[in-house]
Design a protein around this motif. Structure first.
Motif, short mmCIF file in Angstrom:
data_model
loop_
_atom_site.label_atom_id
_atom_site.label_comp_id
_atom_site.label_asym_id
_atom_site.label_seq_id
_atom_site.Cartn_x
_atom_site.Cartn_y
_atom_site.Cartn_z
N MET A 53 -12.42 8.32 -106.19
CA MET A 53 -11.91 6.76 -106.90
C MET A 53 -12.27 6.65 -105.10
O MET A 53 -11.26 6.09 -104.50
CB MET A 53 -10.79 5.41 -107.36
N ALA A 54 -13.08 5.49 -104.87
CA ALA A 54 -13.38 5.89 -103.11
C ALA A 54 -12.98 4.26 -103.38
O ALA A 54 -12.80 2.79 -103.56
CB ALA A 54 -14.74 4.97 -102.90
N GLU A 55 -12.77 4.36 -102.24
CA GLU A 55 -11.95 3.10 -100.87
C GLU A 55 -13.33 1.49 -101.08
O GLU A 55 -14.57 1.87 -100.83
CB GLU A 55 -11.13 3.37 -99.69
N LYS A 56 -12.43 0.90 -101.47
CA LYS A 56 -13.19 -0.61 -101.85
C LYS A 56 -13.26 -0.41 -99.65
O LYS A 56 -12.68 -1.13 -99.04
CB LYS A 56 -13.07 -1.51 -101.84
N THR A 57 -14.77 -1.08 -99.35
CA THR A 57 -14.90 -1.81 -98.21
C THR A 57 -16.24 -3.55 -97.83
O THR A 57 -16.27 -3.19 -99.02
CB THR A 57 -15.51 -0.87 -97.27
N ILE A 58 -15.47 -3.53 -97.28
CA ILE A 58 -16.38 -5.16 -96.45
C ILE A 58 -16.70 -4.86 -95.47
O ILE A 58 -16.59 -4.37 -94.69
CB ILE A 58 -15.54 -6.39 -96.46
N LYS A 59 -18.09 -5.80 -94.64
CA LYS A 59 -18.97 -5.84 -93.17
C LYS A 59 -18.77 -7.07 -92.86
O LYS A 59 -18.80 -7.84 -93.78
CB LYS A 59 -20.52 -4.97 -93.87
N VAL A 60 -17.85 -7.49 -91.72
CA VAL A 60 -17.55 -8.43 -91.05
C VAL A 60 -18.44 -8.44 -89.57
O VAL A 60 -18.13 -7.43 -89.12
CB VAL A 60 -16.00 -8.43 -90.31
N THR A 61 -18.93 -9.38 -89.93
CA THR A 61 -20.63 -9.41 -88.57
C THR A 61 -19.92 -10.48 -88.06
O THR A 61 -19.89 -12.39 -88.44
CB THR A 61 -22.02 -9.68 -88.95
N GLU A 101 -19.95 -9.43 -95.76
CA GLU A 101 -20.33 -9.39 -97.21
C GLU A 101 -20.02 -8.01 -97.64
O GLU A 101 -18.64 -7.20 -97.18
CB GLU A 101 -21.56 -9.24 -97.32
N GLY A 102 -19.87 -7.61 -99.53
CA GLY A 102 -19.16 -6.70 -100.10
C GLY A 102 -17.92 -6.53 -100.28
O GLY A 102 -17.44 -5.85 -100.39
#
Length: 60
Positions: free
Chosen positions: A1-9, A59-60
């Protein structure tokens, strides 16, 4: 299972903000306006994003 990531801007300048908030933004890896980083979705990162939520878009 892939690691969950979030995009921060970073969408708002850190000029005039508290020193601890500036340090949090740097800790997230954000360097300049509109800079986006992809981070692992952990409680620690979520807490940092929550602290400076008025400066960043997540996001994400």
């Amino acid at each position: 299972m892939a690691e969950k990531t979030i995009k921060v801007t970073l969408v708002k300048s850190v000029i005039g903000t508290k020193q601890s908030h500036r340090a949090t933004v740097r800790g997230l890896g954000l360097r300049r306006l509109n800079h986006t980083v992809e981070l692992q979705d952990t409680p620690e990162v979520r807490g940092m994003v929550n602290k400076v939520s008025y400066l960043v878009k997540c996001e994400g």
